[in-house]
Design a protein around this motif. Structure first.
Motif, mmCIF file in Angstrom:
data_model
loop_
_atom_site.group_PDB
_atom_site.id
_atom_site.type_symbol
_atom_site.label_atom_id
_atom_site.label_comp_id
_atom_site.label_asym_id
_atom_site.label_seq_id
_atom_site.Cartn_x
_atom_site.Cartn_y
_atom_site.Cartn_z
ATOM 1 N N ASP A 229 -0.963 -48.280 -65.136
ATOM 2 C CA ASP A 229 -0.981 -46.887 -64.753
ATOM 3 C C ASP A 229 -0.657 -46.819 -63.267
ATOM 4 O OD1 ASP A 229 -1.526 -44.257 -64.213
ATOM 5 O OD2 ASP A 229 -3.570 -44.292 -64.992
ATOM 6 N N PRO A 230 0.317 -45.968 -62.868
ATOM 7 C CA PRO A 230 0.670 -45.893 -61.445
ATOM 8 C C PRO A 230 -0.531 -45.561 -60.559
ATOM 9 C CG PRO A 230 2.277 -44.709 -62.761
ATOM 10 C CD PRO A 230 1.172 -45.137 -63.692
ATOM 11 N N ALA A 231 -1.499 -44.821 -61.092
ATOM 12 C CA ALA A 231 -2.688 -44.493 -60.307
ATOM 13 C C ALA A 231 -3.520 -45.741 -60.013
ATOM 14 C CB ALA A 231 -3.536 -43.460 -61.038
ATOM 15 N N ASP A 232 -3.390 -46.786 -60.829
ATOM 16 C CA ASP A 232 -4.137 -48.021 -60.638
ATOM 17 C C ASP A 232 -3.414 -49.018 -59.735
ATOM 18 O OD1 ASP A 232 -6.162 -47.104 -62.241
ATOM 19 O OD2 ASP A 232 -5.461 -48.140 -64.028
ATOM 20 N N THR A 233 -2.199 -48.699 -59.334
ATOM 21 C CA THR A 233 -1.433 -49.605 -58.492
ATOM 22 C C THR A 233 -1.963 -49.531 -57.068
ATOM 23 O OG1 THR A 233 0.529 -49.256 -59.854
ATOM 24 C CG2 THR A 233 0.883 -50.183 -57.665
ATOM 25 N N PRO A 234 -2.299 -50.677 -56.483
ATOM 26 C CA PRO A 234 -2.822 -50.669 -55.104
ATOM 27 C C PRO A 234 -1.779 -50.133 -54.130
ATOM 28 C CG PRO A 234 -3.049 -52.831 -56.135
ATOM 29 C CD PRO A 234 -2.221 -52.003 -57.044
ATOM 30 N N ALA A 235 -2.259 -49.506 -53.081
ATOM 31 C CA ALA A 235 -1.358 -48.946 -52.071
ATOM 32 C C ALA A 235 -0.712 -50.047 -51.235
ATOM 33 C CB ALA A 235 -2.113 -47.976 -51.169
ATOM 34 N N THR A 236 -1.467 -51.118 -50.986
ATOM 35 C CA THR A 236 -0.963 -52.189 -50.129
ATOM 36 C C THR A 236 -1.386 -53.550 -50.685
ATOM 37 O OG1 THR A 236 -2.946 -52.272 -48.739
ATOM 38 C CG2 THR A 236 -1.206 -50.747 -48.055
ATOM 39 N N TYR A 237 -0.764 -54.571 -50.159
ATOM 40 C CA TYR A 237 -1.132 -55.950 -50.490
ATOM 41 C C TYR A 237 -2.594 -56.192 -50.132
ATOM 42 C CZ TYR A 237 -1.357 -61.027 -50.063
ATOM 43 O OH TYR A 237 -1.734 -62.343 -50.179
ATOM 44 N N GLU A 238 -2.998 -55.707 -48.970
ATOM 45 C CA GLU A 238 -4.362 -55.921 -48.502
ATOM 46 C C GLU A 238 -5.382 -55.252 -49.418
ATOM 47 O OE1 GLU A 238 -1.763 -55.050 -46.613
ATOM 48 O OE2 GLU A 238 -1.587 -56.809 -45.312
ATOM 49 N N ASP A 239 -5.055 -54.047 -49.921
ATOM 50 C CA ASP A 239 -5.946 -53.357 -50.862
ATOM 51 C C ASP A 239 -6.088 -54.169 -52.152
ATOM 52 O OD1 ASP A 239 -6.258 -51.263 -49.086
ATOM 53 O OD2 ASP A 239 -4.828 -49.945 -50.106
ATOM 54 N N ALA A 240 -4.964 -54.682 -52.638
ATOM 55 C CA ALA A 240 -4.983 -55.480 -53.871
ATOM 56 C C ALA A 240 -5.805 -56.750 -53.675
ATOM 57 C CB ALA A 240 -3.559 -55.828 -54.300
ATOM 58 N N LEU A 241 -5.616 -57.410 -52.559
ATOM 59 C CA LEU A 241 -6.341 -58.644 -52.276
ATOM 60 C C LEU A 241 -7.845 -58.381 -52.158
ATOM 61 C CD1 LEU A 241 -5.984 -61.648 -51.818
ATOM 62 C CD2 LEU A 241 -5.679 -61.170 -49.384
ATOM 63 N N SER A 242 -8.201 -57.297 -51.509
ATOM 64 C CA SER A 242 -9.613 -56.943 -51.358
ATOM 65 C C SER A 242 -10.255 -56.664 -52.718
ATOM 66 C CB SER A 242 -9.738 -55.720 -50.453
ATOM 67 O OG SER A 242 -11.076 -55.323 -50.337
ATOM 68 N N GLU A 243 -9.565 -55.900 -53.566
ATOM 69 C CA GLU A 243 -10.098 -55.623 -54.899
ATOM 70 C C GLU A 243 -10.198 -56.906 -55.713
ATOM 71 O OE1 GLU A 243 -9.217 -53.015 -58.932
ATOM 72 O OE2 GLU A 243 -7.998 -52.613 -57.157
ATOM 73 N N LEU A 244 -9.204 -57.760 -55.603
ATOM 74 C CA LEU A 244 -9.217 -59.030 -56.324
ATOM 75 C C LEU A 244 -10.402 -59.892 -55.887
ATOM 76 C CD1 LEU A 244 -7.783 -60.802 -58.381
ATOM 77 C CD2 LEU A 244 -6.298 -61.628 -56.549
ATOM 78 N N GLU A 245 -10.664 -59.932 -54.607
ATOM 79 C CA GLU A 245 -11.803 -60.704 -54.102
ATOM 80 C C GLU A 245 -13.126 -60.154 -54.642
ATOM 81 O OE1 GLU A 245 -11.127 -60.474 -49.887
ATOM 82 O OE2 GLU A 245 -9.885 -62.280 -49.891
ATOM 83 N N ARG A 246 -13.253 -58.822 -54.704
ATOM 84 C CA ARG A 246 -14.470 -58.214 -55.259
ATOM 85 C C ARG A 246 -14.628 -58.565 -56.734
ATOM 86 N NH1 ARG A 246 -12.616 -53.798 -52.262
ATOM 87 N NH2 ARG A 246 -11.898 -52.744 -54.139
ATOM 88 N N LEU A 247 -13.519 -58.525 -57.483
ATOM 89 C CA LEU A 247 -13.579 -58.870 -58.907
ATOM 90 C C LEU A 247 -14.006 -60.321 -59.108
ATOM 91 C CD1 LEU A 247 -10.394 -57.141 -60.352
ATOM 92 C CD2 LEU A 247 -12.772 -56.593 -60.894
ATOM 93 N N VAL A 248 -13.451 -61.212 -58.334
ATOM 94 C CA VAL A 248 -13.782 -62.633 -58.460
ATOM 95 C C VAL A 248 -15.266 -62.853 -58.165
ATOM 96 C CG1 VAL A 248 -13.420 -64.917 -57.441
ATOM 97 C CG2 VAL A 248 -11.451 -63.492 -58.034
ATOM 98 N N THR A 249 -15.758 -62.214 -57.126
ATOM 99 C CA THR A 249 -17.174 -62.343 -56.781
ATOM 100 C C THR A 249 -18.060 -61.851 -57.930
ATOM 101 O OG1 THR A 249 -16.705 -62.102 -54.430
ATOM 102 C CG2 THR A 249 -18.961 -61.649 -55.134
ATOM 103 N N ALA A 250 -17.717 -60.697 -58.500
ATOM 104 C CA ALA A 250 -18.497 -60.145 -59.607
ATOM 105 C C ALA A 250 -18.431 -61.055 -60.834
ATOM 106 C CB ALA A 250 -17.995 -58.744 -59.962
ATOM 107 N N MET A 251 -17.243 -61.596 -61.104
ATOM 108 C CA MET A 251 -17.082 -62.468 -62.268
ATOM 109 C C MET A 251 -17.841 -63.775 -62.084
ATOM 110 S SD MET A 251 -13.067 -61.676 -63.063
ATOM 111 C CE MET A 251 -12.888 -62.860 -64.360
ATOM 112 N N GLU A 252 -17.820 -64.302 -60.876
ATOM 113 C CA GLU A 252 -18.506 -65.563 -60.613
ATOM 114 C C GLU A 252 -20.026 -65.427 -60.623
ATOM 115 O OE1 GLU A 252 -16.759 -66.881 -56.928
ATOM 116 O OE2 GLU A 252 -15.223 -68.038 -57.969
ATOM 117 N N SER A 253 -20.507 -64.197 -60.486
ATOM 118 C CA SER A 253 -21.957 -63.978 -60.487
ATOM 119 C C SER A 253 -22.578 -64.275 -61.843
ATOM 120 C CB SER A 253 -22.281 -62.540 -60.082
ATOM 121 O OG SER A 253 -22.000 -61.644 -61.156
#
Length: 80
Positions: free
Chosen positions: A9-33
């Motif tokens: 969904d275009p609304a789910d597309t990150p605005a920037t590389y940095e936004d995508a990386l930040s969200e990815l890091e949050r997901l990994v942390t949550a998954m690893e918990s």
């Protein structure tokens, strides 16, 4: 039953590389918990795969732009 579209969904597309990386890091942390329910874990994994693909595409695009700027030769970057 409706089938999910393979394109994001275009609304789910990150605005920037940095936004995508930040969200990815949050997901990994949550998954690893180890605290996510199975369905949410799968959803997070899918979103992480989308974000990873986005980041890779952005990095490849930037690399191509650098090659053009350097006349087709990717040169090592040395800080000034």
């Amino acid at each position: 039953m409706a089938r999910a579209s393979s394109s994001a969904d275009p609304a789910d597309t990150p605005a920037t590389y940095e936004d995508a990386l930040s969200e990815l890091e949050r997901l990994v942390t949550a998954m690893e918990s180890g605290q996510l329910p199975l369905d949410q874990l799968l959803q997070s994994y899918r979103r992480g795969a989308e974000l990873l693909a986005f980041c890779r595409a952005r990095l490849e695009a930037v690399e191509q732009q650098v090659k053009v700027l350097e006349e087709g030769q990717l040169k090592p970057w040395t800080p000034a």
